[in-house]
Enzyme design. Structure first.
Site, mmCIF file in Angstrom:
data_model
loop_
_atom_site.group_PDB
_atom_site.id
_atom_site.type_symbol
_atom_site.label_atom_id
_atom_site.label_comp_id
_atom_site.label_asym_id
_atom_site.label_seq_id
_atom_site.Cartn_x
_atom_site.Cartn_y
_atom_site.Cartn_z
ATOM 1 N N ASP A 16 0.862 -1.189 0.000
ATOM 2 C CA ASP A 16 0.000 0.000 0.000
ATOM 3 C C ASP A 16 0.899 1.241 0.000
ATOM 4 O O ASP A 16 1.660 1.455 0.938
ATOM 5 C CB ASP A 16 -0.870 -0.053 1.264
ATOM 6 C CG ASP A 16 -1.746 1.172 1.438
ATOM 7 O OD1 ASP A 16 -1.656 2.119 0.634
ATOM 8 O OD2 ASP A 16 -2.522 1.168 2.418
ATOM 9 N N ASN A 30 -6.247 12.517 -11.671
ATOM 10 C CA ASN A 30 -6.880 12.854 -12.951
ATOM 11 C C ASN A 30 -6.525 14.305 -13.268
ATOM 12 O O ASN A 30 -6.082 15.051 -12.390
ATOM 13 C CB ASN A 30 -8.395 12.638 -12.902
ATOM 14 C CG ASN A 30 -9.032 13.318 -11.719
ATOM 15 O OD1 ASN A 30 -8.953 14.536 -11.569
ATOM 16 N ND2 ASN A 30 -9.625 12.540 -10.841
ATOM 17 N N GLY A 38 -9.613 4.349 -6.467
ATOM 18 C CA GLY A 38 -8.287 3.751 -6.619
ATOM 19 C C GLY A 38 -7.254 4.326 -5.681
ATOM 20 O O GLY A 38 -7.547 4.698 -4.537
ATOM 21 N N VAL A 39 -6.035 4.439 -6.193
ATOM 22 C CA VAL A 39 -4.933 4.917 -5.355
ATOM 23 C C VAL A 39 -5.133 6.391 -4.982
ATOM 24 O O VAL A 39 -4.742 6.825 -3.897
ATOM 25 C CB VAL A 39 -3.577 4.620 -6.045
ATOM 26 C CG1 VAL A 39 -3.286 5.550 -7.183
ATOM 27 C CG2 VAL A 39 -2.452 4.605 -5.040
ATOM 28 N N ASP A 40 -5.737 7.157 -5.860
ATOM 29 C CA ASP A 40 -6.009 8.581 -5.610
ATOM 30 C C ASP A 40 -6.884 8.742 -4.352
ATOM 31 O O ASP A 40 -6.571 9.531 -3.445
ATOM 32 C CB ASP A 40 -6.704 9.171 -6.843
ATOM 33 C CG ASP A 40 -6.841 10.677 -6.822
ATOM 34 O OD1 ASP A 40 -6.280 11.320 -5.919
ATOM 35 O OD2 ASP A 40 -7.523 11.215 -7.719
ATOM 36 N N SER A 127 -2.081 4.504 -14.428
ATOM 37 C CA SER A 127 -3.004 4.237 -15.561
ATOM 38 C C SER A 127 -3.500 2.797 -15.683
ATOM 39 O O SER A 127 -4.320 2.519 -16.559
ATOM 40 C CB SER A 127 -2.394 4.645 -16.918
ATOM 41 O OG SER A 127 -2.490 6.038 -17.100
ATOM 42 N N THR A 128 -3.006 1.854 -14.865
ATOM 43 C CA THR A 128 -3.373 0.443 -15.110
ATOM 44 C C THR A 128 -4.594 -0.024 -14.315
ATOM 45 O O THR A 128 -4.946 -1.200 -14.365
ATOM 46 C CB THR A 128 -2.194 -0.517 -14.822
ATOM 47 O OG1 THR A 128 -1.885 -0.476 -13.423
ATOM 48 C CG2 THR A 128 -0.976 -0.152 -15.632
ATOM 49 N N GLY A 129 -5.243 0.894 -13.588
ATOM 50 C CA GLY A 129 -6.476 0.546 -12.874
ATOM 51 C C GLY A 129 -7.680 1.025 -13.663
ATOM 52 O O GLY A 129 -7.977 0.518 -14.748
ATOM 53 N N TYR A 131 -8.039 3.514 -15.509
ATOM 54 C CA TYR A 131 -7.722 4.011 -16.854
ATOM 55 C C TYR A 131 -7.403 2.903 -17.864
ATOM 56 O O TYR A 131 -7.225 3.191 -19.056
ATOM 57 C CB TYR A 131 -6.600 5.045 -16.795
ATOM 58 C CG TYR A 131 -7.067 6.430 -16.341
ATOM 59 C CD1 TYR A 131 -8.406 6.680 -16.046
ATOM 60 C CD2 TYR A 131 -6.172 7.488 -16.221
ATOM 61 C CE1 TYR A 131 -8.844 7.936 -15.632
ATOM 62 C CE2 TYR A 131 -6.602 8.757 -15.815
ATOM 63 C CZ TYR A 131 -7.930 8.970 -15.520
ATOM 64 O OH TYR A 131 -8.348 10.215 -15.121
HETATM 65 N N1 AR6 Z 1 -1.300 1.501 -3.035
HETATM 66 C C1 AR6 Z 1 -0.722 1.157 -4.205
HETATM 67 N N2 AR6 Z 1 -1.402 0.925 -5.346
HETATM 68 C C2 AR6 Z 1 -2.753 1.031 -5.285
HETATM 69 C C3 AR6 Z 1 -3.447 1.382 -4.101
HETATM 70 C C4 AR6 Z 1 -2.660 1.623 -2.944
HETATM 71 N N3 AR6 Z 1 -3.209 1.988 -1.774
HETATM 72 N N4 AR6 Z 1 -4.782 1.397 -4.389
HETATM 73 C C5 AR6 Z 1 -4.913 1.052 -5.683
HETATM 74 N N5 AR6 Z 1 -3.700 0.822 -6.234
HETATM 75 P P1 AR6 Z 1 -5.980 3.526 -10.294
HETATM 76 P P2 AR6 Z 1 -5.448 4.919 -12.845
HETATM 77 C C6 AR6 Z 1 -3.326 0.416 -7.599
HETATM 78 O O1 AR6 Z 1 -7.312 3.083 -10.794
HETATM 79 O O2 AR6 Z 1 -5.674 3.678 -13.630
HETATM 80 C C7 AR6 Z 1 -8.822 7.651 -9.953
HETATM 81 O O3 AR6 Z 1 -10.207 7.761 -9.785
HETATM 82 C C8 AR6 Z 1 -4.369 -0.227 -8.474
HETATM 83 O O4 AR6 Z 1 -4.553 -1.585 -8.083
HETATM 84 O O5 AR6 Z 1 -5.876 4.043 -8.915
HETATM 85 O O6 AR6 Z 1 -4.262 5.770 -13.175
HETATM 86 C C9 AR6 Z 1 -8.164 8.964 -10.352
HETATM 87 O O7 AR6 Z 1 -8.806 10.070 -9.759
HETATM 88 C C10 AR6 Z 1 -3.698 -0.105 -9.839
HETATM 89 O O8 AR6 Z 1 -2.716 -1.142 -10.002
HETATM 90 O O9 AR6 Z 1 -5.341 4.668 -11.261
HETATM 91 C C11 AR6 Z 1 -8.326 8.964 -11.851
HETATM 92 O O10 AR6 Z 1 -9.601 9.442 -12.219
HETATM 93 C C12 AR6 Z 1 -2.955 1.240 -9.738
HETATM 94 O O11 AR6 Z 1 -2.956 1.569 -8.335
HETATM 95 C C13 AR6 Z 1 -8.210 7.496 -12.214
HETATM 96 O O12 AR6 Z 1 -8.575 6.766 -11.040
HETATM 97 C C14 AR6 Z 1 -3.596 2.375 -10.514
HETATM 98 O O13 AR6 Z 1 -5.018 2.266 -10.478
HETATM 99 C C15 AR6 Z 1 -6.794 7.110 -12.559
HETATM 100 O O14 AR6 Z 1 -6.779 5.778 -12.997
#
Ligand code: AR6
Length: 180
Positions: A16, A30, A38-40, A127-129, A131
Site C-alpha cells: 500500500d 486525474n 483507486g490509489v487517488d 493508468s493500469t487501474g 484508466y
Molecule cells: N497503493 C498502491 N497501489 C494502489 C493502491 C494503494 N493503496 N490502491 C490502488 N492501487 P488507479 P489509474 C493500484 O485506478 O488507472 C482515480 O479515480 C491499483 O490496483 O488508482 O491511473 C483517479 O482520480 C492499480 O494497479 O489509477 C483517476 O480518475 C494502480 O494503483 C483514475 O482513477 C492504478 O489504479 C486514474 O486511474
C-alpha cells in the site's frame, strides 16, 4: 526485487503506497485534480484535508494537471513529506499517444522531485487501474523510461520504489524489470 541502473536503485514492492517510507509518493490522479477512487482516493484519505486543499488551489490557479504533467503538494498526514500528482492517459487502444503520455508522467514526476531535492520516491502503477492501460505494456514504459534517464545521467531521485497493490501487477513488473 531490486535492480540498479547506474546510480539509481529501483525496488519493486507489493503493498500500500500510503504507508511508504520515502520523501515523496506519486499519485495516479486525474487532470482535473478532483479526486477519485483507486490509489487517488486512498492517498487523499490518508493525506487528509491539507492535501485536498492544495489540490483545489492548484486547480483554481492553473486549471489542474494536464495528462502527462505533474504537480506537487504537501504529504499532509502521510510519512512522505510530499505528494506528486500526475495524470496518466486513459487507454484507448494505443492510438492516442498513450505510451508517450505515460512516459511523460514518469519523467515529469522525477524531474519535479529532483527540483524539490527529493531523493527517494514511490510510484504506483499509473493508468493500469480505472484508466485501463494493459499492465505489461505500462510496466515496460515505466521501467524503460527510468532506465534511460539513469543511463543519460539525468538528475533524478536515487531511490525509486514501485509499490504495487496486487499480485498480477507486481508479477508483471518483476517480469519486465528482469528482462531490462
Ligand atoms: N497503493 C498502491 N497501489 C494502489 C493502491 C494503494 N493503496 N490502491 C490502488 N492501487 P488507479 P489509474 C493500484 O485506478 O488507472 C482515480 O479515480 C491499483 O490496483 O488508482 O491511473 C483517479 O482520480 C492499480 O494497479 O489509477 C483517476 O480518475 C494502480 O494503483 C483514475 O482513477 C492504478 O489504479 C486514474 O486511474
Amino acid at each position: 526485487m531490486k535492480k540498479q541502473f547506474e546510480d539509481i536503485q529501483i525496488e519493486l514492492i507489493q503493498g500500500d503506497i500510503t504507508k511508504a517510507s520515502v520523501d515523496a509518493i506519486i499519485n495516479a490522479a486525474n487532470k482535473e485534480l478532483i479526486g477519485g477512487g483507486g490509489v487517488d482516493g486512498a492517498i487523499r484519505r490518508a493525506g487528509g484535508p491539507e492535501v485536498v486543499k492544495e489540490c483545489d488551489n492548484i486547480r483554481a490557479t492553473q486549471g489542474g494537471c494536464p495528462t502527462g504533467s505533474a504537480v506537487i503538494t504537501t504529504g499532509g498526514n502521510l510519512f512522505a513529506k510530499h505528494i506528486i500528482h500526475t495524470a496518466g492517459p486513459i487507454w484507448e487502444g494505443g492510438i492516442k499517444d498513450e505510451p508517450t503520455l505515460l512516459s511523460s508522467c514518469y519523467k515529469e514526476s522525477l524531474f519535479l522531485a529532483a527540483k524539490n531535492e527529493i531523493n527517494s520516491i514511490a510510484f504506483p502503477s499509473i493508468s493500469t487501474g480505472i484508466y485501463g492501460y494493459p499492465i505489461k505494456k505500462a510496466a515496460h514504459v515505466a521501467l524503460k523510461t527510468i532506465k534511460e534517464l539513469a543511463e543519460s545521467r539525468h538528475k533524478i531521485p536515487t531511490t525509486i520504489q514501485f509499490i504495487l497493490f496486487d499480485d498480477i501487477t507486481y508479477n508483471n513488473y518483476v517480469d519486465v524489470l528482469t528482462e531490462l
